[in-house]
Design a protein around this motif. Structure first.
Motif: not given
Length: 123
Positions: A92-95, A101-104
């Motif tokens: 989540i932080e990277a996104c 996007e995190a889920a993907r």
């Protein structure tokens, strides 16, 4: 599978390809593996008995070559909940907080991510 695809022929995977196949996650399970082998078998010449990189589809070969080796298990085993929480937080932080996007990137649906966040009490 190779015996089924090419009855009567003794065909094998090149060692480096076999190693890459073993490391691959195969998100399509056996069906994806079977299709990859069927494609490779179709590209074999009559005299060839080893499936190498050139017999794989470009997409699969690229994916297999880019995939890093799995990380070694941590000596002091971390419980699954802690590992899951850490992974979800990092992604989540990277996104930048973009949950879609995190889920993907995690390979799960948004609903699954929301459920996981509730379970972990992160939201």
């Amino acid at each position: 599978m190779l015996r089924e695809l090419l009855p009567g022929r003794d065909v094998r995977l090149a060692p480096e390809v076999a190693h890459a196949f073993a490391r691959h996650r195969w998100p399509g399970n056996l069906r994806q593996l079977h299709n990859a082998l069927a494609t490779a078998c179709a590209l074999l010449d009559e005299h060839e008995d080893e499936i190498g990189w050139g017999h794989l589809s470009d997409d699969l070969a690229e994916d297999l070559r880019e995939r890093p080796a799995p990380a070694a298990p941590v000596a002091d085993a971390v419980d699954l909940r802690s590992q899951s929480e850490r992974t979800v937080r990092q992604v989540i932080e990277a996104c930048a907080g973009n949950l879609s996007e995190a889920a993907r990137r995690l390979g799960i649906s948004r609903n699954t991510l929301y459920r996981k966040l509730r379970e972990l009490r992160l939201r």
